[in-house]
Design an enzyme around this catalytic site. Structure first.
Site, PDB file in Angstrom:
ATOM      1  N   CYS A  32     -16.065   0.957  40.781  1.00  0.00           N
ATOM      2  CA  CYS A  32     -16.138  -0.459  41.169  1.00  0.00           C
ATOM      3  C   CYS A  32     -15.083  -1.286  40.435  1.00  0.00           C
ATOM      4  O   CYS A  32     -14.491  -2.207  41.010  1.00  0.00           O
ATOM      5  CB  CYS A  32     -17.532  -1.019  40.897  1.00  0.00           C
ATOM      6  SG  CYS A  32     -18.858  -0.145  41.746  1.00  0.00           S
ATOM      7  N   ARG A  44     -21.933   1.018  48.528  1.00  0.00           N
ATOM      8  CA  ARG A  44     -20.540   0.581  48.607  1.00  0.00           C
ATOM      9  C   ARG A  44     -20.220   0.301  50.085  1.00  0.00           C
ATOM     10  O   ARG A  44     -19.904   1.213  50.844  1.00  0.00           O
ATOM     11  CB  ARG A  44     -19.629   1.681  48.046  1.00  0.00           C
ATOM     12  CG  ARG A  44     -18.228   1.206  47.689  1.00  0.00           C
ATOM     13  CD  ARG A  44     -17.372   2.341  47.135  1.00  0.00           C
ATOM     14  NE  ARG A  44     -17.976   3.020  46.003  1.00  0.00           N
ATOM     15  CZ  ARG A  44     -18.057   2.546  44.766  1.00  0.00           C
ATOM     16  NH1 ARG A  44     -17.572   1.338  44.504  1.00  0.00           N
ATOM     17  NH2 ARG A  44     -18.609   3.240  43.792  1.00  0.00           N
TER      18      ARG A  44
END
Length: 204
Positions: free
Chosen positions: A44, A119
């Site tokens: 991330c 995600r």
């Protein structure tokens, strides 16, 4: 409630790292709403830094970025500070603190087993319609080039009413919609098309 391609994006008013945000205020712009599993995670972090580096490119395309996870606003703030201090990258876009998981559930972005967001990427057009959805596994980072290419393809369809062929890149020819009648199909072939159902058109 499931979110489908072609439907109006569910609205929300939320708290972010840039203050309160109302999705409806983005009407007239393209929006990329993207979720990440958790703050302070390695994949991330690389994604956020790349989105930040490409931020001005997105802005020039009338595209706004909005991040999201179920971490708290304080966690987001500390992570943003850490990225700036350790990597020298300022995160210029708002990140939603979806601690009640309302937005994540509305957009099918929750992993209920782990309690974290997946995600995901949603591209929303200026009419607030969902035009693209992409989901990645937690261990696979997004390709920002592909997301940007997808925005450009959607914008060409929006502006020129042309579809894009396989492996299309900006500047490449578009595809004209197939004829809807036999008469139109025959006319297209008489006008030199190799086949009635596939016709390219230059975007220059």
């Amino acid at each position: 409630m499931a979110v489908y391609l072609g439907q109006k994006a569910p609205g929300f008013i939320v708290n972010t790292t840039k203050g309160p945000l109302d999705l409806e205020s983005y009407k007239g712009k393209w929006v990329i709403l993207f979720s990440h599993p958790a703050d302070f995670t390695p994949v991330c972090t690389t994604e956020f830094m790349e989105f930040a580096r490409r931020y001005e490119e997105f802005k020039k395309m009338n595209v706004e970025l909005i991040g999201l996870s179920v971490d708290s606003i304080y966690s987001h703030i500390q992570w943003m500070k850490d990225i700036r201090e350790k990597f020298g990258v300022e995160i210029p876009f708002p990140v939603i603190a979806d601690i009640n998981k309302d937005v994540a559930r509305e957009y099918n972005l929750m992993d209920e087993k782990t309690g974290s967001t997946v995600r995901g990427v949603f591209i929303i057009d200026p009419n607030m319609v969902v035009r693209l959805m992409i989901y990645y596994p937690a261990e696979t980072g997004r390709n920002i080039d592909e997301i940007m290419r997808s925005v450009k393809a959607l914008k060409m369809n929006w502006n020129r009413k042309l579809a894009t062929p396989v492996n299309w890149q900006p500047g490449g020819d578009g595809i004209v919609s197939a004829p809807g009648t036999l008469e139109e199909a025959i006319k297209r072939e008489k006008n030199g098309s190799k086949t009635w159902y596939l016709k390219y058109e230059s975007v220059e």
